[in-house]
Structures are given as structure tokens and as C-alpha cells.
Design an enzyme around this catalytic site. Structure first.
Site, short mmCIF file in Angstrom:
data_model
loop_
_atom_site.label_atom_id
_atom_site.label_comp_id
_atom_site.label_asym_id
_atom_site.label_seq_id
_atom_site.Cartn_x
_atom_site.Cartn_y
_atom_site.Cartn_z
N CYS A 54 0.79 -1.23 0.00
CA CYS A 54 0.00 0.00 0.00
C CYS A 54 0.82 1.29 0.00
CB CYS A 54 -0.93 0.03 1.22
SG CYS A 54 -1.80 -1.51 1.56
N CYS A 57 1.65 3.74 -3.12
CA CYS A 57 0.64 4.67 -3.66
C CYS A 57 0.15 5.65 -2.60
CB CYS A 57 -0.55 3.91 -4.22
SG CYS A 57 -0.21 3.09 -5.80
N HIS A 58 -0.03 5.18 -1.37
CA HIS A 58 -0.68 5.99 -0.35
C HIS A 58 0.30 6.70 0.59
CE1 HIS A 58 -4.62 4.47 -1.49
NE2 HIS A 58 -4.10 3.25 -1.51
N MET A 95 -7.23 1.00 -7.92
CA MET A 95 -7.09 0.31 -6.65
C MET A 95 -7.22 -1.19 -6.90
SD MET A 95 -6.81 0.19 -3.33
CE MET A 95 -7.29 -0.85 -1.93
N HIS A 334 6.00 11.25 -10.64
CA HIS A 334 6.16 9.79 -10.52
C HIS A 334 7.24 9.33 -11.49
CE1 HIS A 334 4.96 5.91 -9.04
NE2 HIS A 334 4.72 5.47 -10.27
N HIS A 377 0.35 7.11 -15.99
CA HIS A 377 1.33 6.19 -15.40
C HIS A 377 2.13 5.57 -16.54
CE1 HIS A 377 3.10 2.98 -13.02
NE2 HIS A 377 2.61 3.51 -11.94
#
Length: 554
Positions: A54, A57-58, A95, A334, A377
Site C-alpha cells: 500500500c 501509492c498511499h 485500486m 512519478h 502512469h
């Protein structure tokens, strides 16, 4: 003494798993009576899952970036039941469906829902003393070969991430033989090749860098170092006169980058990236280092600082008196790659739905472009010669099914340069990578994070010539079907070409306890050419062809 207690006692000096460093450090809110109570063992388990699945991304502090924030003001308002459902089923916006894909059990999902109602853990710092403590030279440069000692075709070798085993597989691009499997850090994120082509550098999400000598009779790790607790990026110097001289690695936690000796990985300089956001000039405690690329035009590393939105041009010609150009770009930087001339760096600011263009020869920002899609992305992106717009660079999107095409030729096609010239639909959201090659007439688009098994198990292929159409059609390749894998929800991810550009390889990434594979497609016919199955191919994800990676061919 328990492993977690040992870690605390060691005052952050060990290179133990990041999850262990987190466990037991959670602060409870004032209304603790209404919150779940987790044991130390449960916290350690949940920290491990969060770190592995996780945090990328978070965020380590759960403040969000590519993924939404998971701070307690949000999670408590939504509640545990909502969190369980979201973790289980995922969303088309990217997600993952951790439950229906069987990657997490019902018990693990319930644990994570409770965990997210608690305040985030306070992760440890990791400075030069800890980095030096982790540094090991297994084979000194003087004891290494002076010439290539094996008969491997190194330029057509693939370094394949075996995500959940903490290994990379070295696979021959002609015979498809797994030449060797090497232990590395956990969940290797990328492989990079030194300018000479001799050394393979891999970095795991646990921030461990392995340096592998491909000239040895049987390639081995010759040096290693940990540059933090969580990381994503590693690169080596490519400017003429500085080949193989330096390596650099960037950490998600602590937010910093480390410049190392290119022969031994000896850490030379640690630089924090904490600071102010480029736009509101507010302090951010977790500005993570995302992509790092080496300039071909100047002795500089291009360093993306995700949360502050700054791109750093780090001049390594004198690392004692380090000079850095700070370019305000856009927040939530990113990944990205170079255009076909290798002069311009195009990188996604994915949570802002933009692509930033940097001129690496002049050292300045050229443009910030709206992609008209949700969460671009690109990986490195794909360079094409568009039938209408000339040289272009392409990204897909994590949050929707669109593909964005950006003009990259300010000399031959100035009216199209640094503009979104085309947007069209692919299979569905959840795409991570696009891929093409100078010798290919195709563009490949994956969608591994789409919750629909038919979409995540296939890849879309567009003919470059058909991009002249307003809405180009695509062929859907049934990669999972070709791999003949019936169990689980295998995800097809990250096409990678061989050196010749006539084959493209796809990972069929399944759960750790299920069968995975690599599927090789003939680029000219779009027919199945080969399936690599082997008990050692556990959770294969990223694949990096040595020549294409070294030469920035994509």
C-alpha cells in the site's frame, strides 16, 4: 528477545524489515475506546502488508500521492465496513482488488480495515551511520575479472523481478533459459545497467541496492547497501567521461537520495528532500524520491521529488560541493522517460493528471501538459513516429482507459511539440505501462490493476499506422489464456522488448502460491512465440532488457 524488541533496542541501526521498525509505535486517538485494539503481533503483520502493498501509492505517512490519502479523518468517517469492501473489490481507477484476486485473505483484509482506523506508525530515520553499517563489498574491484568470463549474450539478457521472493531471475533473450536466480532486496522495483553494460543494479522496496557483476563466470552480487527503509529508484552516471563512476538511489523513506561510488556502492553523500511544496510553499514531511534518470548531455542526475513537485538536476561533477538546480514542476511526480533524441525528459505528475517536460541539455522546464486522462502512469513511456504528428511520446492512465499522445519534435514538427496531440481509448483503467520499440510498428498497453480478470489478463495492441484514425482500434491479446493458467487472477504487466525489437515479453503475475509465467509474443505476427514456466518464476513483474535499459530505448 523478540525480533521486534531487538529492532527497537538497536536504535534503528539494523537492516531488518521496515515493517518491524514500524510495529508498536502507533499513537491512539483520544476516542481510543471506540477504535479497534490490535496486538503487537497484529500491528507487525499489518505494517508489513501496508509497506509491501500500500505505501507505494498511499505514502508511508498515509498522506496519499498516486493513491488517495488514508489519514484517520478520512478512514474513520468511512468506517471499517467500507474499507473492507474497497480493499476486497478495488476500483477501475487503479485500486487493486486484493480480495477477489485472492492476494489477501478475508482475515488480512479485516485486519487492514481496522489498522487504517488507527494513527499511522512513526517510521525510523536512516542516516549515513545506518547506511554505512549496511554497506558490504563482497568482492573488491581488484578481485573482479578484467574481461568478460562467460559466454552469455549480456546485451540480450533480461533481469526479471521475482517480487515476493526478493530475487531477480537472469533470463537469456534467445533461448529463454533462466541462467541464474539471485537473492536481492524485497520486491525489486527496477533494474538499471551501468553505462559500460557490465554492472546490473537492482533496488528493492526495502531500499536495498544490489550491484551484480555480469562479467563473472557466474554473475554474483559484488556489493550491496541499504539507503533507507523504503525506496524505488536507482541509476548510474552516463555522461561521457563519467561512465560507471557514480550510482544514485532515491528513498521513499526517509525522503532522501544517496550518491555512491560506482564500483563499490560506498555511500558518499546523503541529501534530504524534505522541504516546501513548489506551489503553496508549505513544508512537507514526506517528499519521496520517485524516478531518477541520468542525463546524456550533462553530468547530472534528474531526480523527481514526488510530493513537493520539484525536479532536481543534481550535478555530480563535484559531489563534495554538490550543485543542484531546482525546477518547480508539478506535484506528485512519478515516473517518466526520455524522448527519442534522449534530450527531453517527460514525466508524469500523476495525481495532477499532467506531464512535465524538461530539457536536459539546457537544464530548464519546457512545458506542463494536461493529459485529459486520470492518473497518467507511463513507466518510461513509449516513443513512436506518429503517421500524422511525427515523433511523439505516449502514456496510458491508471485511473481511466485513455492513452495520451504528446508531440516531441520542436524542430521538425514545431506546431505539435509539447502538446497533447491525440487521446484515444484502450481496454480499461488500471494501466501501468505502455511499450514500443524503434523496430516495432506496434504500441502495447497493459491494464494489470483493472479488477476485471479478462482485462487484467490481456494486453491491447495498436498499430502505429492506425493512430492516424480519430479512434484507433486495437487487438486484444489473451496473454493469460496463452499462459494456460487457470487458478487465481493473474495480471499481465510490463511489456519489454528484446534487443532486436522483434519480440515483446509480458509477465503473468499471479499470487505467490500459484503458477506465474512469462509470455513471449512475436511482434510482427502478434502470435504466441513462447511461454516460460518454471517453479522459480514466483510473482514475476518488471523485466529489463540489458541493452534497451542501458541505452534508454523505449
Amino acid at each position: 528477545m523478540s525480533k521486534i524488541h531487538k529492532f527497537r533496542k538497536a536504535a534503528l541501526r539494523t537492516s531488518a524489515a521496515f515493517a518491524i521498525g514500524l510495529a508498536g509505535t502507533h499513537a491512539m486517538a483520544q476516542d481510543a475506546a471506540a477504535l479497534p485494539e490490535l496486538s503487537a503481533a497484529q500491528l507487525e503483520q499489518a505494517d508489513g502488508i501496508y509497506f509491501e502493498r500500500c505505501a507505494g501509492c498511499h505514502g508511508v505517512l498515509r498522506k496519499g500521492a498516486t493513491g488517495k490519502p488514508l489519514t484517520t479523518d478520512i478512514t474513520r468517517e468511512n468506517g471499517a465496513e467500507y474499507l473492507r469492501d474497497f480493499i476486497t473489490y478495488g476500483s477501475p481507477a487503479g485500486m487493486p482488488n486484493w480480495g477477489t484476486s485472492n492476494e489477501l485473505t478475508e482475515e488480512e483484509i479485516a485486519l487492514m480495515a481496522d489498522y487504517l482506523l488507527l494513527e499511522p506508525a512513526a517510521p525510523p530515520e536512516f542516516g549515513m551511520p545506518q547506511i554505512l553499517d549496511s554497506w558490504k563489498v563482497h568482492i573488491a574491484p581488484a578481485d573482479r575479472p578484467t574481461k568478460k568470463m562467460n559466454d552469455w549474450d549480456i546485451d540480450n539478457l533480461f533481469s526479471v523481478t521475482l517480487r515476493d521472493t526478493g530475487e531477480v531471475a537472469l533470463i537469456d533473450g534467445a533461448s529463454y533459459e533462466i541462467k541464474k536466480v539471485l537473492k536481492t532486496g524485497y520486491a525489486v522495483h527496477i533494474s538499471r545497467i551501468s553505462a559500460s553494460g557490465r554492472y546490473l543494479f537492482v533496488i528493492g522496496r526495502d531500499a536495498k541496492v544490489n550491484m551484480i557483476d555480469l562479467w563473472m563466470e557466474s554473475p554474483e552480487t559484488v556489493a550491496e547497501v541499504k539507503i533507507g527503509s523504503e525506496a524505488r529508484s536507482v541509476e548510474t552516471s552516463k555522461m561521457h567521461g563519467y561512465e560507471d563512476k557514480y550510482a544514485i538511489a532515491g528513498a521513499y523513506w526517509p525522503p532522501q537520495y544517496v550518491i555512491m561510488d560506482g564500483d563499490t556502492l560506498e555511500p558518499k553523500k546523503v541529501v534530504s528532500t524534505r522541504g516546501m511544496t513548489y506551489d503553496t510553499q508549505e513544508y512537507h514531511p514526506e517528499p519521496r524520491v520517485a524516478a531518477i534518470l541520468a542525463s546524456h548531455f550533462r553530468p547530472e542526475f534528474i531526480v523527481n521529488v514526488k510530493e513537493t513537485g520539484n525536479i532536481l538536476l543534481v550535478d555530480y561533477s563535484d559531489i563534495e560541493s554538490l550543485k543542484t538546480t531546482v525546477i518547480p514542476a508539478e506535484r506528485f511526480l512519478h515516473d517518466g522517460g526520455l524522448d527519442s533524441t534522449q534530450r527531453y525528459f517527460l514525466t508524469a505528475a500523476n495525481a495532477r493528471d499532467k506531464v512535465v517536460v524538461i530539457d536536459t541539455k539546457e537544464g530548464k522546464k519546457v512545458a506542463v501538459i494536461e493529459t485529459e486522462g486520470s492518473t497518467p502512469h507511463p513507466g518510461r513511456g513509449a516513443n513512436l513516429n506518429h503517421p500524422t504528428y511525427g515523433p511523439v511520446w505516449v502514456t496510458s492512465h491508471l485511473g481511466d482507459d485513455t492513452v495520451a499522445v504528446i508531440g516531441t519534435d520542436p524542430v521538425g514538427h514545431p506546431d505539435n511539440a509539447w502538446k497533447l496531440v491525440q487521446s484515444f481509448d484502450s481496454m480499461g483503467g488500471g494501466s501501468l505501462f505502455v511499450k514500443s520499440h524503434p523496430n516495432s510498428v506496434n504500441l502495447y498497453v497493459d491494464a494489470p490493476l483493472n479488477p476485471d480478470a479478462e482485462i487484467s489478463g490481456a494486453v491491447a495492441v495498436f498499430k502505429v499506422a492506425d493512430l492516424a484514425m480519430e479512434e484507433p482500434e486495437y487487438v486484444e491479446l489473451p496473454i493469460v489464456k496463452w499462459a494456460d493458467i487457470a487458478e487465481g487472477q493473474p495480471r499481465v504487466v510490463q511489456g519489454e522488448f528484446n534487443k532486436a525489437g522483434d519480440e515483446v515479453w509480458f509477465s503473468v503475475w499471479n499470487a505467490k502460491n500459484l503458477v506465474s509465467a512469462i509470455v513471449v509474443v512475436d511482434d510482427k505476427t502478434l502470435k504466441l512465440k513462447h511461454v516460460i514456466k518454471d517453479p522459480r518464476l514466483i510473482t514475476p513483474t518488471g523485466k529489463f532488457n540489458v541493452y534497451n535499459t542501458r541505452a534508454d530505448v523505449y
